[in-house]
Motif scaffolding. Structure first.
Motif, PDB file in Angstrom:
ATOM      1  N   VAL A  17       5.906  -8.554  -5.819  1.00 18.71           N
ATOM      2  CA  VAL A  17       6.328  -7.946  -4.554  1.00 18.71           C
ATOM      3  C   VAL A  17       7.812  -7.605  -4.601  1.00 18.71           C
ATOM      4  CG1 VAL A  17       6.666  -8.376  -2.082  1.00 18.71           C
ATOM      5  CG2 VAL A  17       4.499  -8.990  -3.168  1.00 18.71           C
ATOM      6  N   GLN A  18       8.630  -8.495  -5.124  1.00 18.83           N
ATOM      7  CA  GLN A  18      10.069  -8.234  -5.237  1.00 18.83           C
ATOM      8  C   GLN A  18      10.350  -7.103  -6.215  1.00 18.83           C
ATOM      9  OE1 GLN A  18      11.643 -12.066  -6.301  1.00 18.83           O
ATOM     10  NE2 GLN A  18      12.002 -12.652  -4.173  1.00 18.83           N
ATOM     11  N   ALA A  19       9.641  -7.078  -7.336  1.00 15.13           N
ATOM     12  CA  ALA A  19       9.877  -6.055  -8.355  1.00 15.13           C
ATOM     13  C   ALA A  19       9.533  -4.655  -7.857  1.00 15.13           C
ATOM     14  CB  ALA A  19       9.072  -6.369  -9.613  1.00 15.13           C
ATOM     15  N   TYR A  20       8.572  -4.544  -6.948  1.00 14.28           N
ATOM     16  CA  TYR A  20       8.104  -3.233  -6.496  1.00 14.28           C
ATOM     17  C   TYR A  20       8.459  -2.933  -5.045  1.00 14.28           C
ATOM     18  CZ  TYR A  20       5.522  -2.968 -10.831  1.00 14.28           C
ATOM     19  OH  TYR A  20       5.190  -2.908 -12.157  1.00 14.28           O
ATOM     20  N   HIS A  21       9.379  -3.691  -4.453  1.00 11.02           N
ATOM     21  CA  HIS A  21       9.672  -3.493  -3.035  1.00 11.02           C
ATOM     22  C   HIS A  21      10.305  -2.142  -2.735  1.00 11.02           C
ATOM     23  CE1 HIS A  21      13.785  -4.652  -4.064  1.00 11.02           C
ATOM     24  NE2 HIS A  21      14.147  -4.184  -2.895  1.00 11.02           N
ATOM     25  N   GLU A  22      10.985  -1.525  -3.678  1.00 12.57           N
ATOM     26  CA  GLU A  22      11.640  -0.230  -3.424  1.00 12.57           C
ATOM     27  C   GLU A  22      10.747   0.969  -3.717  1.00 12.57           C
ATOM     28  OE1 GLU A  22      15.418   0.060  -5.356  1.00 12.57           O
ATOM     29  OE2 GLU A  22      16.181  -1.733  -4.400  1.00 12.57           O
ATOM     30  N   CYS A  23       9.597   0.760  -4.301  1.00  9.68           N
ATOM     31  CA  CYS A  23       8.691   1.850  -4.637  1.00  9.68           C
ATOM     32  C   CYS A  23       8.128   2.447  -3.344  1.00  9.68           C
ATOM     33  CB  CYS A  23       7.560   1.336  -5.529  1.00  9.68           C
ATOM     34  SG  CYS A  23       6.481   2.630  -6.124  1.00  9.68           S
ATOM     35  N   LYS A  24       8.300   3.749  -3.170  1.00  7.80           N
ATOM     36  CA  LYS A  24       7.852   4.416  -1.947  1.00  7.80           C
ATOM     37  C   LYS A  24       6.432   4.942  -2.128  1.00  7.80           C
ATOM     38  CE  LYS A  24      12.254   5.796  -0.132  1.00  7.80           C
ATOM     39  NZ  LYS A  24      13.364   5.427  -0.664  1.00  7.80           N
ATOM     40  N   PHE A  25       5.644   4.830  -1.074  1.00  5.31           N
ATOM     41  CA  PHE A  25       4.281   5.340  -1.093  1.00  5.31           C
ATOM     42  C   PHE A  25       3.864   5.677   0.334  1.00  5.31           C
ATOM     43  CE2 PHE A  25       3.617   1.090   0.229  1.00  5.31           C
ATOM     44  CZ  PHE A  25       2.373   1.011   0.818  1.00  5.31           C
ATOM     45  N   LEU A  26       2.761   6.407   0.448  1.00  4.73           N
ATOM     46  CA  LEU A  26       2.228   6.755   1.760  1.00  4.73           C
ATOM     47  C   LEU A  26       1.294   5.650   2.235  1.00  4.73           C
ATOM     48  CD1 LEU A  26       1.160  10.451   1.143  1.00  4.73           C
ATOM     49  CD2 LEU A  26       3.164   9.663   2.373  1.00  4.73           C
ATOM     50  N   GLN A  27       1.490   5.170   3.442  1.00  8.51           N
ATOM     51  CA  GLN A  27       0.580   4.186   4.015  1.00  8.51           C
ATOM     52  C   GLN A  27      -0.581   4.957   4.606  1.00  8.51           C
ATOM     53  OE1 GLN A  27       1.281   0.847   3.927  1.00  8.51           O
ATOM     54  NE2 GLN A  27      -0.643   0.283   4.848  1.00  8.51           N
ATOM     55  N   ILE A  28      -1.784   4.778   4.076  1.00 14.46           N
ATOM     56  CA  ILE A  28      -2.899   5.604   4.539  1.00 14.46           C
ATOM     57  C   ILE A  28      -3.914   4.866   5.390  1.00 14.46           C
ATOM     58  CG2 ILE A  28      -2.709   7.150   2.584  1.00 14.46           C
ATOM     59  CD1 ILE A  28      -5.374   5.780   1.638  1.00 14.46           C
ATOM     60  N   ASP A  29      -3.763   3.574   5.546  1.00  9.39           N
ATOM     61  CA  ASP A  29      -4.702   2.833   6.383  1.00  9.39           C
ATOM     62  C   ASP A  29      -3.931   1.857   7.273  1.00  9.39           C
ATOM     63  OD1 ASP A  29      -3.949   1.145   4.296  1.00  9.39           O
ATOM     64  OD2 ASP A  29      -5.716  -0.083   4.592  1.00  9.39           O
ATOM     65  N   ASN A  30      -4.625   1.261   8.200  1.00  8.66           N
ATOM     66  CA  ASN A  30      -3.972   0.327   9.114  1.00  8.66           C
ATOM     67  C   ASN A  30      -4.215  -1.128   8.748  1.00  8.66           C
ATOM     68  OD1 ASN A  30      -2.916   2.365  10.695  1.00  8.66           O
ATOM     69  ND2 ASN A  30      -4.795   2.564  11.870  1.00  8.66           N
ATOM     70  N   PRO A  65     -12.924   0.514  -1.607  1.00  6.26           N
ATOM     71  CA  PRO A  65     -12.793   1.938  -1.255  1.00  6.26           C
ATOM     72  C   PRO A  65     -11.405   2.283  -0.700  1.00  6.26           C
ATOM     73  CG  PRO A  65     -14.883   1.087  -0.462  1.00  6.26           C
ATOM     74  CD  PRO A  65     -14.080  -0.088  -0.942  1.00  6.26           C
ATOM     75  N   ILE A  66     -10.835   1.396   0.104  1.00  6.81           N
ATOM     76  CA  ILE A  66      -9.504   1.652   0.668  1.00  6.81           C
ATOM     77  C   ILE A  66      -8.456   1.631  -0.441  1.00  6.81           C
ATOM     78  CG2 ILE A  66      -7.741   0.812   2.267  1.00  6.81           C
ATOM     79  CD1 ILE A  66     -10.038  -0.287   3.993  1.00  6.81           C
ATOM     80  N   LEU A  67      -8.610   0.706  -1.386  1.00  5.45           N
ATOM     81  CA  LEU A  67      -7.687   0.644  -2.520  1.00  5.45           C
ATOM     82  C   LEU A  67      -7.724   1.940  -3.319  1.00  5.45           C
ATOM     83  CD1 LEU A  67      -5.773  -0.718  -4.556  1.00  5.45           C
ATOM     84  CD2 LEU A  67      -7.801  -1.709  -5.622  1.00  5.45           C
ATOM     85  N   PHE A  68      -8.912   2.393  -3.689  1.00  2.06           N
ATOM     86  CA  PHE A  68      -9.034   3.626  -4.469  1.00  2.06           C
ATOM     87  C   PHE A  68      -8.512   4.830  -3.690  1.00  2.06           C
ATOM     88  CE2 PHE A  68     -12.650   1.530  -6.950  1.00  2.06           C
ATOM     89  CZ  PHE A  68     -11.794   1.136  -7.951  1.00  2.06           C
ATOM     90  N   CYS A  69      -8.799   4.859  -2.394  1.00  2.00           N
ATOM     91  CA  CYS A  69      -8.304   5.953  -1.555  1.00  2.00           C
ATOM     92  C   CYS A  69      -6.784   5.953  -1.509  1.00  2.00           C
ATOM     93  CB  CYS A  69      -8.890   5.818  -0.154  1.00  2.00           C
ATOM     94  SG  CYS A  69      -8.441   7.161   0.944  1.00  2.00           S
ATOM     95  N   SER A  70      -6.184   4.789  -1.347  1.00  3.22           N
ATOM     96  CA  SER A  70      -4.726   4.687  -1.294  1.00  3.22           C
ATOM     97  C   SER A  70      -4.096   5.152  -2.597  1.00  3.22           C
ATOM     98  CB  SER A  70      -4.313   3.246  -0.991  1.00  3.22           C
ATOM     99  OG  SER A  70      -2.906   3.117  -1.012  1.00  3.22           O
TER     100      SER A  70
END
Length: 143
Positions: A17-30, A65-70
């Motif tokens: 979590v610390q190593a990847y905290h700056e990686c930007k991505f689109l949040q596609i689910d709630n 399915p949510i993982l693959f979609c994300s």
């Protein structure tokens, strides 16, 4: 921590979590799944660095399915932003829109001016070809 991650070493998980905290991505689910967020970030970083990635998914994980979609949505967004090739327009370029064709007549600070190219001599509008002024670059790309 998500119940799906009970089998995962907490110390190792926190380091990821610390190593990847700056990686930007689109949040596609709630959902509150940090595992989906982490897998998406790891995959995106691997693609950016031209590396292979293997993600081990716990058997108890129910949101596949949510993982693959994300991952899919974020990879396609990354590919679009990284590799999209917007054209450079110049005077005289022809653009084909829906049932119409235009030529760029003028380019200035107000935008692009297009002149419709008449395909036939007969036309519903007797006033002649259509002229569109002040089109932004974004609107021009949409044509």
């Amino acid at each position: 921590m998500n119940t799906d991650l009970i089998r995962l070493n907490k110390e190792y998980y926190n380091k990821l979590v610390q190593a990847y905290h700056e990686c930007k991505f689109l949040q596609i689910d709630n959902s509150e799944s940090k595992f989906i967020e982490l897998c998406t970030k790891i995959t995106l970083r691997a693609i950016e660095n031209k590396q292979n990635v293997i993600i081990q998914i716990p058997e108890s994980f129910r949101e596949m399915p949510i993982l693959f979609c994300s991952v899919y949505v974020n990879l396609t967004n990354y590919a679009f932003l990284k590799f999209v090739n917007y054209p450079d327009f110049k005077i005289g370029d022809r653009l084909k829109g829906w049932r119409r064709e235009y030529v760029i007549e003028e380019i200035n600070e107000d935008g692009y001016t297009l002149q419709e190219i008449m395909r036939t001599k007969q036309r519903d509008n007797a006033s002649g070809p259509l002229t569109i002024r002040g089109l932004s670059y974004e609107k021009l790309v949409e044509i």
